[in-house]
Structures are given as structure tokens and as C-alpha cells.
Design a protein around this motif. Structure first.
Motif: not given
Length: 382
Positions: A263-270, A275-279, A282-284, A319-322
Motif C-alpha cells: 500500500y505504501s508503495v502505491g501511495v508513494t508512486l501516486s 504531484g499531489v501529497p497523500p491525504g 487528486v482531482t480537487t 489520474m485520468g492523464e496517466l
């Protein structure tokens, strides 16, 4: 490796600096702050015949309390047995300078680059070709850890170093890491960049029996540590006081397993790709903070040597631009349910990563289904 020369006077020795460390390495400059004061850049002295690297990073680890001493011993024990191209290498470790010493010192391989958290803070989401390289290297590193029965427990951009961005403390190219152009792809093909997983202060080694349980996606109750915004849901939701019989080094425990690292790997890659910090949604976040990026250079502007000058806006992506394989990998790793979440070793064969056989390997087989090779040092299990 670039030679990090410095004309400044060397920093004074830290408290409890071991005499053997002074004999082995010349102190060059301060690289940053660690848990116990400074992280120093060191240069091998001519009489140091056992060292394999000319330049090293020397990290201090606090041992003021019994728990800190046990944690430092565990980190050293774990790193001393790990051999993988995408995992920071421990070269040497010094015993406390005296019975009253406040710290231990670890000699690490010197990485000529920043951590990825620095890059995100500087200009936001990295270039798509570079994101894929980092994803491959990070998943490769964590898959190897899991094959050795080790969970990292603090995977985040700040703990992933990127070789190839700096030379003599200066950025080699102020655009390359953020631009999706042929120059970045060319640099990657030449092997300029490499992601290295570092900071094993919270890492925990599992016995073979514990590893087999985690292969069945059963979590262990371990000390509650790590960084909340990168922690898995099951970890955050299950924090509680430890029982009297539990040997945890903190007053609170939670459920940890290899799926927590996934899970942490996924958050890191996100964060690296958006460029959006976790928490944050993303869209907002992107809609509220994105600003126009500089126009790409034309052939004429390149010929004239002109290019947009900073400060640059922070790069953000929806996310839709990835690329679809990228967003699919991230969502699979960040599956809320750990029983159906994609494991890191499974992720090696994901379309976006390219397969186990396309990755660099360490000293043990770490592909999906491979047998665990537990660490031998008993201090790794404290």
C-alpha cells in the motif's frame, strides 16, 4: 560516481565519534540531519584498506535509551545482510565509542543525488519516463526485502534516493527530471538514473514462520511506527496499546504485513506521478493548484540557447492523464482490502513494470512464489 569535492573546512567530529571512524574516514562536510545529529560525507583515508568506496555517508543513530539501542542494532543487523542494487548498502558500522556513548555510526554507500521528496518539493510530479523507472526500481527493491522476510514499514518519497540528478551539489539539468521528452528517455536508457530505497530505521525482519503467515496475508502485531499519510488502512485502523507480554519497542502496536508495504508503495508512486501529497483528493487538489507550465522549447529557441527561467510552477497531473497501466498498478497496490491487494512481488509481473526477468536482481530470488531466505543475525528480530 561523481567526486563530491569541498574546499570548506571539515566539520568537527560529532559527540561520541569513534576513534576507528576517525582513522578510517576523513570528514568532508555535513550532508543532512539524522536521528542523532548529522549525516556526514566521508572520504576513505589512504590507510583504510578494507573500505570499498572512496566516498561514503556516515549516519548517526541515537542509542540514548534501551529501545533506541535495540532499534539501532536491528537496523544494522538487517542492512548487513541485504545485497541488492536498489537497496542502500551498509558498508561498515562502529560500536559505541564508550559505555556512556549516545550514538552508533553506520557507514552507508554515498548516493550522488537527492531524495525524491526533494524533487517533488522542487517542481512537483516527475516526468512519466522517470516515474516508470522509479516504479520498477522501488518495486524491485521491496520485492527483494519481502523475499528476505523484511518489511520496511516507512516507504515514502523521502526515503527513496535518486542517483544521477546532482554533481558536486549542483543540479545537472533543471528540466530533465520533469520533462516528458526524448532527452529524458535517452538519459534513462544510458543508465543515468537509479532509485535506491533507504532509511531502514523502522524495518522489521520476520522469522521463516512469520513470513509464511504473511504469505497467507496474515498480519503481525508490531510496534506502531511509520508515516501516517503513507500507511495502509488496516495499520491506521488497528493501532492499540500493546499487551504486557508483547515485545514491541513502542507503547502502541498495530497490524503489519507485506501488504502494508505494498500500500505504501502505491501511495508513494501516486504522489510521484501526480504531484499531489497523500491525504488529498487528486482531482480537487490539481484543479485548485495547477498553473500553466512553460511552453516546450522549439528548435529555434534551442538553437539560440534560450529557455524558460524559473521559478517553475509545480507540475501536477490528474489520474485520468496517466497511462492506463500506471494508474492500474497504483490502484491495485492501494486496494483497501489487504486480502485482495496486489502484492509487491506480484507487481513485478505487472504490465507497467515489465516482468521479473527485466529487473536487476540481488543475492536471492525474489520473484512471485520464491522461497523466503530469512536473515541469520538474531539482532534483526528484536
Amino acid at each position: 560516481m561523481a567526486k563530491p569535492n569541498s574546499t570548506a573546512a571539515p566539520p568537527p567530529p560529532p559527540p561520541d565519534w569513534p576513534a576507528q571512524a576517525e582513522e578510517d574516514y576523513e570528514r568532508i562536510r555535513v550532508l543532512g540531519a539524522g536521528a542523532f545529529g548529522q549525516v556526514l560525507l566521508g572520504k576513505r583515508r589512504p590507510g583504510n584498506t578494507h573500505a570499498t568506496e572512496e566516498y561514503v555517508a556516515i549516519k548517526g543513530v541515537s542509542i540514548l535509551t534501551e529501545n533506541e539501542g535495540a532499534t539501532a542494532a536491528r537496523e544494522i543487523a538487517i542492512l548487513s545482510e541485504l545485497r541488492h542494487p536498489n537497496v542502500i548498502q551498509l558498508l561498515d558500522a562502529y560500536d559505541p565509542a564508550s559505555d556512556a556513548a549516545k550514538g552508533r555510526y553506520m557507514v552507508m554507500a554515498y548516493i550522488d543525488g537527492p531524495d525524491i521528496g526533494d524533487l517533488l518539493e522542487k517542481r512537483g510530479a516527475l516526468s512519466l519516463p522517470l516515474v516508470r523507472l522509479i516504479a520498477r526500481d522501488l518495486i524491485n527493491a521491496v520485492a527483494y526485502l519481502h523475499a528476505r522476510g523484511v518489511i520496511h514499514r516507512d516507504i515514502k518519497p523521502d526515503n527513496v534516493m535518486l542517483k544521477g540528478c546532482k554533481e558536486n551539489k549542483k543540479w545537472i539539468d533543471d528540466d530533465l527530471m520533469w520533462t516528458d521528452d526524448k532527452a529524458c528517455i535517452k538519459a534513462i536508457k544510458k543508465g543515468r538514473f537509479k532509485a535506491i530505497l533507504a532509511d531502514f530505521g523502522f524495518a522489521r525482519a520476520n522469522t521463516y514462520k512469520e513470513h509464511e503467515r504473511q504469505q497467507s496475508r496474515v498480519n503481525l502485531r508490531l510496534s506502531a511506527v511509520g508515516t501516517k499519510n503513507f500507511a495502509s488502512p488496516e495499520l491506521v485502523e488497528n493501532v492499540c496499546d500493546k499487551d504486557e507480554e508483547e515485545q514491541a519497542l513502542t507503547p502502541c502496536v498495530s497490524k503489519y504485513g507485506m501488504m502494508s508495504d505494498a500500500y505504501s508503495v502505491g501511495v508513494t508512486l501516486s504522489e510521484i506521478v501526480t504531484g499531489v501529497p497523500p491525504g488529498n483528493d487528486v482531482t480537487t487538489y490539481v484543479n485548485a493548484n495547477r498553473k500553466p507550465m512553460p511552453k516546450p522549447q522549439t528548435k529555434l529557441s534551442k538553437l539560440l540557447g534560450s529557455k524558460p527561467k524559473g521559478p517553475y510552477p509545480v507540475q501536477l497531473r490528474l489520474m485520468g492523464e496517466l497511462p492506463m497501466p500506471c494508474s492500474n498498478l497504483i490502484s491495485s497496490l492501494m486496494n483497501y482490502d489487504p486480502t485482495t491487494r496486489l502484492s509487491v512481488r506480484e507487481a513485478q509481473d505487472h504490465e507497467y513494470i515489465g516482468g521479473y526477468d527485466t529487473l536487476e536482481h540481488g543475492d536471492v530470488v525474489s520473484k512471485r512464489g520464491s522461497k523466503c531466505v530469512p536473515l541469520q543475525n538474531i539482532a534483526a528480530y528484536r
